[in-house]
Design an enzyme around this catalytic site. Sequence first.
Site, PDB file in Angstrom:
ATOM      1  N   GLY A   9       0.835  -1.203   0.000  1.00  0.00           N
ATOM      2  CA  GLY A   9       0.000   0.000   0.000  1.00  0.00           C
ATOM      3  C   GLY A   9       0.871   1.254   0.000  1.00  0.00           C
ATOM      4  O   GLY A   9       0.543   2.252   0.636  1.00  0.00           O
ATOM      5  N   GLY A  12      -0.495   4.953  -0.924  1.00  0.00           N
ATOM      6  CA  GLY A  12      -1.516   5.602  -0.108  1.00  0.00           C
ATOM      7  C   GLY A  12      -0.971   6.792   0.659  1.00  0.00           C
ATOM      8  O   GLY A  12       0.191   7.183   0.496  1.00  0.00           O
ATOM      9  N   GLN A  13      -1.840   7.377   1.489  1.00  0.00           N
ATOM     10  CA  GLN A  13      -1.470   8.608   2.200  1.00  0.00           C
ATOM     11  C   GLN A  13      -0.252   8.401   3.099  1.00  0.00           C
ATOM     12  O   GLN A  13       0.672   9.206   3.088  1.00  0.00           O
ATOM     13  CB  GLN A  13      -2.653   9.111   3.036  1.00  0.00           C
ATOM     14  CG  GLN A  13      -2.429  10.506   3.600  1.00  0.00           C
ATOM     15  CD  GLN A  13      -3.320  10.833   4.793  1.00  0.00           C
ATOM     16  OE1 GLN A  13      -4.005   9.957   5.342  1.00  0.00           O
ATOM     17  NE2 GLN A  13      -3.317  12.079   5.211  1.00  0.00           N
ATOM     18  N   ASP A  35       2.101  -1.636  -4.556  1.00  0.00           N
ATOM     19  CA  ASP A  35       0.691  -1.251  -4.456  1.00  0.00           C
ATOM     20  C   ASP A  35      -0.078  -2.096  -5.471  1.00  0.00           C
ATOM     21  O   ASP A  35       0.515  -2.718  -6.347  1.00  0.00           O
ATOM     22  CB  ASP A  35       0.510   0.250  -4.711  1.00  0.00           C
ATOM     23  CG  ASP A  35      -0.699   0.798  -3.952  1.00  0.00           C
ATOM     24  OD1 ASP A  35      -0.513   1.537  -2.969  1.00  0.00           O
ATOM     25  OD2 ASP A  35      -1.839   0.479  -4.336  1.00  0.00           O
ATOM     26  N   ILE A  36      -1.384  -2.060  -5.348  1.00  0.00           N
ATOM     27  CA  ILE A  36      -2.208  -2.906  -6.223  1.00  0.00           C
ATOM     28  C   ILE A  36      -2.207  -2.401  -7.672  1.00  0.00           C
ATOM     29  O   ILE A  36      -2.467  -3.160  -8.586  1.00  0.00           O
ATOM     30  CB  ILE A  36      -3.636  -3.035  -5.651  1.00  0.00           C
ATOM     31  CG1 ILE A  36      -4.397  -4.181  -6.328  1.00  0.00           C
ATOM     32  CG2 ILE A  36      -4.414  -1.716  -5.724  1.00  0.00           C
ATOM     33  CD1 ILE A  36      -5.541  -4.714  -5.507  1.00  0.00           C
ATOM     34  N   ARG A  37      -1.883  -1.122  -7.844  1.00  0.00           N
ATOM     35  CA  ARG A  37      -1.853  -0.532  -9.188  1.00  0.00           C
ATOM     36  C   ARG A  37      -0.470   0.023  -9.504  1.00  0.00           C
ATOM     37  O   ARG A  37       0.251   0.443  -8.602  1.00  0.00           O
ATOM     38  CB  ARG A  37      -2.844   0.639  -9.253  1.00  0.00           C
ATOM     39  CG  ARG A  37      -4.197   0.208  -9.768  1.00  0.00           C
ATOM     40  CD  ARG A  37      -5.247   1.292  -9.682  1.00  0.00           C
ATOM     41  NE  ARG A  37      -6.425   0.719  -9.041  1.00  0.00           N
ATOM     42  CZ  ARG A  37      -6.751   0.822  -7.782  1.00  0.00           C
ATOM     43  NH1 ARG A  37      -6.016   1.526  -6.992  1.00  0.00           N
ATOM     44  NH2 ARG A  37      -7.830   0.242  -7.283  1.00  0.00           N
ATOM     45  N   ASP A  53      -0.977  -7.339  -5.171  1.00  0.00           N
ATOM     46  CA  ASP A  53      -2.229  -7.404  -4.427  1.00  0.00           C
ATOM     47  C   ASP A  53      -1.917  -8.134  -3.120  1.00  0.00           C
ATOM     48  O   ASP A  53      -1.652  -9.340  -3.117  1.00  0.00           O
ATOM     49  CB  ASP A  53      -3.254  -8.192  -5.264  1.00  0.00           C
ATOM     50  CG  ASP A  53      -4.553  -8.440  -4.509  1.00  0.00           C
ATOM     51  OD1 ASP A  53      -4.642  -8.071  -3.320  1.00  0.00           O
ATOM     52  OD2 ASP A  53      -5.480  -9.016  -5.119  1.00  0.00           O
ATOM     53  N   TYR A 143     -14.644  -0.694  10.135  1.00  0.00           N
ATOM     54  CA  TYR A 143     -13.203  -0.406  10.156  1.00  0.00           C
ATOM     55  C   TYR A 143     -12.641  -0.587  11.559  1.00  0.00           C
ATOM     56  O   TYR A 143     -11.607  -1.238  11.764  1.00  0.00           O
ATOM     57  CB  TYR A 143     -12.990   1.024   9.665  1.00  0.00           C
ATOM     58  CG  TYR A 143     -11.577   1.517   9.714  1.00  0.00           C
ATOM     59  CD1 TYR A 143     -10.634   1.038   8.814  1.00  0.00           C
ATOM     60  CD2 TYR A 143     -11.187   2.485  10.633  1.00  0.00           C
ATOM     61  CE1 TYR A 143      -9.333   1.511   8.841  1.00  0.00           C
ATOM     62  CE2 TYR A 143      -9.891   2.968  10.665  1.00  0.00           C
ATOM     63  CZ  TYR A 143      -8.970   2.472   9.769  1.00  0.00           C
ATOM     64  OH  TYR A 143      -7.686   2.937   9.794  1.00  0.00           O
TER      65      TYR A 143
HETATM   66  N1  SER Z   1      -8.277   8.389   9.740  1.00  0.00           N
HETATM   67  C1  SER Z   1      -8.884   7.114   9.594  1.00  0.00           C
HETATM   68  C2  SER Z   1     -10.263   7.197   9.021  1.00  0.00           C
HETATM   69  O1  SER Z   1     -10.842   8.230   9.064  1.00  0.00           O
HETATM   70  C3  SER Z   1      -8.988   6.430  10.928  1.00  0.00           C
HETATM   71  O2  SER Z   1      -7.915   5.600  11.143  1.00  0.00           O
HETATM   72  O3  SER Z   1     -10.758   6.238   8.553  1.00  0.00           O
END
Ligand code: SER
Length: 313
Positions: A9, A12-13, A35-37, A53, A143
């Site tokens: 990943g 990502g951010q 990353d996946i792409r 992946d 999550y």
């Molecule tokens: N910043 C994340 C979210 O908003 C929480 O870990 O999903």
Amino acid sequence: MHHKTLILGACGQIGTELTIALREKYGLNNVVASDIRATEDPVMNAGPFEILDATDIHALEDVIMHYEIETVYLMAAMLSGTAEKFPMKAWSLNMDTLFHVLNLAKDKKISKIFWPSSIAVFGPDTPKQNTPQQCIMAPSTVYGMSKLAGERWCEYYHLKYGVDVRSLRYPGLISWKTQPGGGTTDYAVDIFHKAIENGSYESFLAPQTTLPMMYMEDAIRATLSIMDFESTSLKKGIAYNISAMSFNPEELAQEIAKQLPGFTMSYAPDFRQAIADSWPDSISDLEAQNDWHWKPHFNMEKMVQDMLQHLSP
Ligand code: SER
């Protein structure tokens, strides 16, 4: 030569800045980004990059064997907002990838793991202010449930199989290099882009919704620091609370308006309001301070200054 690291990943951010920081520290070729792409980002392609992946255990193992990877940073995940829309997909992505890396460590194919947890492990019954490391944790989001279950599994693999897995409960993370996607705290990044483009922002969280936040530079420092720390005071296998600042959308808007006169904010709370309402206002990170000397450098004012400076044309 330093041992080899793999980031899952990486686009990502968090992954983007972690890749930059780890490559600076250990050398371009010792840090494999994946990353996946595919990506055109020259930063990613400055060192080894693999399209991978992370739910595919065979592909993952092939990359690990090919590069003789010792440490894995598992940054691939579905965040809180998107996970509410795709609960089963979120659960499989977040859990399968964790089991893959935990089992690879159990089988001695890798020797060290970083896995991010989150303030989302807390829920509506958790104490809201100065939330301690240990307290009632009954998350009400998909999550949050995946992160809490993940924490239990990390500790289990550490105690039962001696797996060296380290973890942090990140607050909302604010950064300028890469935008987040699908999170509840994303407003605190988006606001800067819109403030600079349009001079105004419509917040999807209500004005008084206070949440724990952190500037990315601090989050990366915390991550490298917990991974490097080699004293018995560090508890492996547990996810540490870390804290830097707390604010609500109204306070952030005021600080931005101070530094960018004329900025205006409006509010249109959506489904993410309920997610935010279930999370703490502020976090106590006493254990991180005591066990591995954690200390943040950025407060809200300094963070706003730095964000505006980097994003302004
Ligand atoms: N910043 C994340 C979210 O908003 C929480 O870990 O999903």
